[in-house]
Scaffold this motif. Structure first.
Motif, short mmCIF file in Angstrom:
data_model
loop_
_atom_site.label_atom_id
_atom_site.label_comp_id
_atom_site.label_asym_id
_atom_site.label_seq_id
_atom_site.Cartn_x
_atom_site.Cartn_y
_atom_site.Cartn_z
N GLN A 11 0.83 -1.20 0.00
CA GLN A 11 0.00 0.00 0.00
C GLN A 11 0.86 1.26 0.00
O GLN A 11 2.01 1.22 0.47
CB GLN A 11 -0.91 0.00 1.23
CG GLN A 11 -1.97 -1.06 1.21
CD GLN A 11 -2.94 -0.95 2.38
OE1 GLN A 11 -2.67 -0.29 3.36
NE2 GLN A 11 -4.09 -1.58 2.24
N PRO A 12 0.35 2.34 -0.50
CA PRO A 12 1.10 3.61 -0.44
C PRO A 12 1.51 3.93 0.99
O PRO A 12 0.72 3.74 1.93
CB PRO A 12 0.10 4.63 -0.98
CG PRO A 12 -0.79 3.84 -1.88
CD PRO A 12 -0.91 2.49 -1.24
N GLY A 13 2.74 4.38 1.14
CA GLY A 13 3.28 4.65 2.46
C GLY A 13 3.96 3.46 3.09
O GLY A 13 4.63 3.60 4.13
N GLY A 14 3.82 2.31 2.49
CA GLY A 14 4.41 1.09 3.03
C GLY A 14 5.87 0.93 2.68
O GLY A 14 6.49 1.79 2.03
N SER A 86 8.19 4.58 2.54
CA SER A 86 7.28 5.65 2.07
C SER A 86 6.95 5.47 0.59
O SER A 86 7.05 6.41 -0.20
CB SER A 86 7.92 7.02 2.32
OG SER A 86 8.21 7.22 3.69
N LYS A 88 5.30 5.04 -3.01
CA LYS A 88 4.28 5.80 -3.73
C LYS A 88 3.81 5.00 -4.94
O LYS A 88 4.56 4.16 -5.45
CB LYS A 88 4.86 7.13 -4.21
CG LYS A 88 5.49 7.99 -3.13
CD LYS A 88 6.15 9.21 -3.74
CE LYS A 88 6.81 10.07 -2.67
NZ LYS A 88 7.46 11.27 -3.26
N PRO A 89 2.61 5.26 -5.42
CA PRO A 89 2.15 4.54 -6.62
C PRO A 89 3.11 4.70 -7.80
O PRO A 89 3.25 3.76 -8.60
CB PRO A 89 0.80 5.20 -6.90
CG PRO A 89 0.32 5.65 -5.56
CD PRO A 89 1.55 6.09 -4.83
N THR A 92 5.75 2.04 -8.69
CA THR A 92 5.36 0.79 -9.33
C THR A 92 6.17 0.55 -10.58
O THR A 92 6.21 1.41 -11.48
CB THR A 92 3.86 0.81 -9.66
OG1 THR A 92 3.11 0.88 -8.45
CG2 THR A 92 3.46 -0.43 -10.44
N THR A 120 4.42 -3.40 -6.97
CA THR A 120 3.18 -2.69 -7.22
C THR A 120 2.77 -1.96 -5.96
O THR A 120 2.62 -2.58 -4.90
CB THR A 120 2.07 -3.64 -7.67
OG1 THR A 120 2.49 -4.34 -8.84
CG2 THR A 120 0.79 -2.87 -7.96
N VAL A 121 2.62 -0.65 -6.06
CA VAL A 121 2.19 0.17 -4.93
C VAL A 121 0.78 0.64 -5.23
O VAL A 121 0.56 1.47 -6.12
CB VAL A 121 3.13 1.35 -4.69
CG1 VAL A 121 2.68 2.14 -3.45
CG2 VAL A 121 4.56 0.89 -4.56
N SER A 122 -0.16 0.11 -4.48
CA SER A 122 -1.56 0.41 -4.76
C SER A 122 -2.40 0.14 -3.52
O SER A 122 -2.10 -0.76 -2.73
CB SER A 122 -2.07 -0.44 -5.93
OG SER A 122 -3.45 -0.24 -6.12
N SER A 123 -3.45 0.92 -3.37
CA SER A 123 -4.38 0.68 -2.27
C SER A 123 -5.52 -0.22 -2.72
O SER A 123 -6.39 -0.57 -1.93
CB SER A 123 -4.92 2.01 -1.75
OG SER A 123 -5.51 2.75 -2.79
#
Length: 123
Positions: A11-14, A86, A88-89, A92, A120-123
């Motif tokens: 997830q974003p911020g992860g 931290s 961010k999408p 990705t 992959t950075v996604s919520s």
């Protein structure tokens, strides 16, 4: 031979840590860089760590990841890591590690490449 691993969905911020393990050679003799390629975009340099014998022994980062990503070595494990915080999408991409004689932002400076690992950075 290089083997990149550790990618996944976050997830974003992860945070996530990528690994670049070498077989058949001592990774400390080489500068190791990380590159990434997002769909429809050119391959982009992310970070690099100098070889152990280098006089500077520096770590280098693209502006887009500076302060969020950290590159490091574990010589006992013959592995280079990329700790990514931290996220961010726009991070990705498929991430590749590569080895070469010196740190450089151009991929032509690196002559041995891993197969890539997807982040992959996604919520």
């Amino acid at each position: 031979q290089l083997q990149a691993s550790g990618g996944g969905l976050v997830q974003p911020g992860g945070s996530l840590r990528l690994s670049c393990a070498a077989s058949g050679s001592t990774l400390g003799y080489y500068a190791v860089g990380w590159f990434r390629q997002a769909p429809g975009k050119e391959r982009e340099w992310v970070s690099c760590i100098s070889r152990i014998s280098s006089s500077d022994r520096e770590k280098h980062y693209a502006d887009s990841v500076k302060g969020r990503f950290t590159i490091s070595r574990d010589n006992a494990e013959n592995t280079v890591y990329l700790q990514m915080n931290s996220l961010k999408p726009e991070d990705t991409a498929v991430y590749y590690c590569a080895a070469g004689p010196i740190c450089y932002t151009d991929s032509v400076a690196f002559n041995s490449w891993g197969q890539g690992t997807q982040l992959t950075v996604s919520s």
